[in-house]
Design a protein around this motif. Structure first.
Motif, PDB file in Angstrom:
ATOM      1  N   ALA A   1       0.826  -1.208   0.000  1.00  0.00           N
ATOM      2  CA  ALA A   1       0.000   0.000   0.000  1.00  0.00           C
ATOM      3  C   ALA A   1       0.861   1.258   0.000  1.00  0.00           C
ATOM      4  CB  ALA A   1      -0.934  -0.015   1.202  1.00  0.00           C
ATOM      5  N   THR A   2       2.010   1.205   0.672  1.00  0.00           N
ATOM      6  CA  THR A   2       2.913   2.356   0.673  1.00  0.00           C
ATOM      7  C   THR A   2       3.541   2.542  -0.692  1.00  0.00           C
ATOM      8  OG1 THR A   2       3.399   1.974   3.018  1.00  0.00           O
ATOM      9  CG2 THR A   2       4.907   3.401   1.808  1.00  0.00           C
TER      10      THR A   2
ATOM     11  N   THR B   1       4.587  -6.479   0.229  1.00  0.00           N
ATOM     12  CA  THR B   1       3.918  -7.273   1.259  1.00  0.00           C
ATOM     13  C   THR B   1       2.499  -6.784   1.511  1.00  0.00           C
ATOM     14  OG1 THR B   1       4.769  -5.865   3.040  1.00  0.00           O
ATOM     15  CG2 THR B   1       6.139  -7.715   2.359  1.00  0.00           C
ATOM     16  N   ASP B   2       1.690  -7.655   2.143  1.00  0.00           N
ATOM     17  CA  ASP B   2       0.294  -7.321   2.468  1.00  0.00           C
ATOM     18  C   ASP B   2      -0.445  -6.798   1.241  1.00  0.00           C
ATOM     19  OD1 ASP B   2       0.372  -8.083   5.175  1.00  0.00           O
ATOM     20  OD2 ASP B   2       1.248  -6.173   5.752  1.00  0.00           O
ATOM     21  N   ALA B   3      -0.408  -7.578   0.178  1.00  0.00           N
ATOM     22  CA  ALA B   3      -1.048  -7.176  -1.076  1.00  0.00           C
ATOM     23  C   ALA B   3      -2.522  -6.855  -0.876  1.00  0.00           C
ATOM     24  CB  ALA B   3      -0.890  -8.286  -2.112  1.00  0.00           C
ATOM     25  N   GLN B   4      -3.142  -7.496   0.104  1.00  0.00           N
ATOM     26  CA  GLN B   4      -4.574  -7.321   0.315  1.00  0.00           C
ATOM     27  C   GLN B   4      -4.932  -5.924   0.815  1.00  0.00           C
ATOM     28  OE1 GLN B   4      -2.626  -9.225   2.195  1.00  0.00           O
ATOM     29  NE2 GLN B   4      -2.867  -8.532   4.305  1.00  0.00           N
TER      30      GLN B   4
ATOM     31  N   ARG C   1      -5.625  -8.172  -8.121  1.00  0.00           N
ATOM     32  CA  ARG C   1      -4.668  -7.469  -7.268  1.00  0.00           C
ATOM     33  C   ARG C   1      -3.229  -7.819  -7.653  1.00  0.00           C
ATOM     34  NH1 ARG C   1      -5.550  -5.047  -2.629  1.00  0.00           N
ATOM     35  NH2 ARG C   1      -7.178  -4.156  -3.987  1.00  0.00           N
ATOM     36  N   VAL C   2      -2.971  -9.094  -7.932  1.00  0.00           N
ATOM     37  CA  VAL C   2      -1.628  -9.473  -8.366  1.00  0.00           C
ATOM     38  C   VAL C   2      -1.286  -8.774  -9.679  1.00  0.00           C
ATOM     39  CG1 VAL C   2      -0.149 -11.383  -9.110  1.00  0.00           C
ATOM     40  CG2 VAL C   2      -1.696 -11.693  -7.173  1.00  0.00           C
ATOM     41  N   THR C   3      -2.259  -8.701 -10.595  1.00  0.00           N
ATOM     42  CA  THR C   3      -2.041  -8.012 -11.864  1.00  0.00           C
ATOM     43  C   THR C   3      -1.776  -6.530 -11.640  1.00  0.00           C
ATOM     44  OG1 THR C   3      -3.456  -9.608 -13.020  1.00  0.00           O
ATOM     45  CG2 THR C   3      -3.067  -7.495 -14.106  1.00  0.00           C
ATOM     46  N   GLN C   4      -2.508  -5.934 -10.692  1.00  0.00           N
ATOM     47  CA  GLN C   4      -2.300  -4.527 -10.353  1.00  0.00           C
ATOM     48  C   GLN C   4      -0.882  -4.284  -9.834  1.00  0.00           C
ATOM     49  OE1 GLN C   4      -4.784  -3.153  -7.137  1.00  0.00           O
ATOM     50  NE2 GLN C   4      -4.116  -1.024  -7.308  1.00  0.00           N
TER      51      GLN C   4
ATOM     52  N   ALA D   1       4.096 -10.447  -5.118  1.00  0.00           N
ATOM     53  CA  ALA D   1       2.961  -9.913  -4.377  1.00  0.00           C
ATOM     54  C   ALA D   1       2.699 -10.861  -3.210  1.00  0.00           C
ATOM     55  CB  ALA D   1       1.732  -9.816  -5.280  1.00  0.00           C
ATOM     56  N   SER D   2       3.134 -10.473  -2.024  1.00  0.00           N
ATOM     57  CA  SER D   2       3.022 -11.339  -0.845  1.00  0.00           C
ATOM     58  C   SER D   2       1.654 -11.209  -0.204  1.00  0.00           C
ATOM     59  CB  SER D   2       4.123 -10.970   0.158  1.00  0.00           C
ATOM     60  OG  SER D   2       3.995 -11.722   1.342  1.00  0.00           O
TER      61      SER D   2
END
Length: 334
Positions: free
Chosen positions: A260-261, A282-285, A304-307, A316-317
């Motif tokens: 997110a950062t 990390t924390d892809a969600q 989300r992984v594609t993003q 993407a962890s």
């Protein structure tokens, strides 16, 4: 989706991409028995990354694997001596057993793409008491052997000779292709949460391992090192500027921080891709809009992984343990 036996399925053409040119999914805290009864089951998802939290128990001279117990093992690793034993027997074994599990599993799944192993050294190294980067490397060599893609392998030029630093090698695009690295392991190490909150610890894991790697190279012994040190936590610009010892900076080509950062608009993540650095998000969600921590829809998790791939992540962890279609994802980066 995951192919037979956990072989990672790739988007068309991704096997020919260099390691730094692809984005994959990875499992956070995959050693947790609450997530998987056996570590092999985490690998069965087709994931491209597992994470192990490591404590250096200098009393017993062992590397313990657990989330919060510095003197005991609390994990899903077993004492397997063959692939058939990966799903049986008592768990809660040490790091070496976890590495044995990985070696045996990869031996039974030779088509699996390169596997990242993320090591969080929870309280840092205790070199004064024998628990040093060199001792960690000895354990890795003894239990993974030739499966490891080492820093020295990145340094080696195809036509002979070596690049002067990891930075020079990465910027030259010297990473092998995913196909060339099939069945191989790439290890990264980050400082642990306990270490980072300890005001008396002035030498964190990232600096200590980078200095050790730099010194090995000076001595002509770079091949002894098995691990890539990571610059931990997202930061605008070149995060290596935080190291006042400028001689450490060229030994970091792996970066690890909060997704997110990285995506909040303050960081040029394209810089990592342009320089062919590896970037673990990390924390892809938690990238807005936030997804379920453990069980989002497959479509949302895939998106989300594609993003994150478009945002130049290498990995993407996440904690999406029940989504093999997502864990086995491999897409072009950028």
């Amino acid at each position: 989706m995951a192919g037979p036996g956990g072989v990672t399925a790739s988007a068309a053409g991704t096997d020919a991409l260099p390691l730094s040119g692809a984005t994959t999914s990875g499992l956070h805290n995959s050693y947790d028995p609450g997530a998987f009864t056996y570590l092999a089951q985490a690998l069965d998802t087709g994931t491209s990354m597992i994470e192990l939290d490591v404590w250096d128990d200098f009393f017993t001279q062992e590397w313990k694997v657990s989330h919060s117990n510095p003197t005991g093992n609390a994990n899903n690793c077993v004492n397997a001596s063959s692939a058939s034993q990966l799903y049986t027997g008592g768990a809660n074994k040490d790091l070496e057993s976890c590495l044995d599990d990985v070696r045996l599993w990869l031996g039974a799944h030779p088509g699996h793409g390169p596997l990242y192993i993320k090591l969080e050294i929870k309280a840092g190294f205790q070199a004064t008491f024998g628990m040093s980067p060199a001792k960690l490397d000895q354990s890795i060599s003894a239990h993974l052997g030739g499966l490891v893609f080492k820093p020295s392998d990145l340094l080696d030029k195809p036509g002979g000779g070596q690049y002067a630093t990891l930075d020079a090698a990465a910027c030259a695009g010297n990473w092998p292709t995913r196909q060339q690295l099939a069945g191989k392991v790439i290890l990264e190490v980050i400082p642990g949460t306990v270490e980072e909150s300890n005001p008396t610890d002035s030498l964190w894991t990232d600096q200590e391992y980078a200095g050790y790697l730099r010194d090995l190279h000076t001595q002509g012994r770079t091949s002894q090192a098995n691990v890539f040190p990571s610059v931990h936590n997202a930061q605008a610009g070149d995060p290596r500027s935080r190291y006042s010892d400028t001689s450490l900076r060229p030994w970091f080509v792996v970066f690890d921080g909060d997704a997110a950062t990285y995506l909040n608009g303050s960081i040029d993540t394209g810089w990592y891709d342009t320089h062919h650095y590896l970037l673990f998000m990390t924390d892809a969600q938690n990238v807005p809009p936030a997804l379920d921590d453990v069980n989002p829809s497959t479509a949302d998790a895939q998106a989300r992984v594609t993003q994150l791939a478009k945002a130049h992540a290498t990995v993407a962890s996440n904690d999406w343990k029940a989504l093999p279609d997502v864990q086995s994802t491999v897409v072009p980066r950028g």
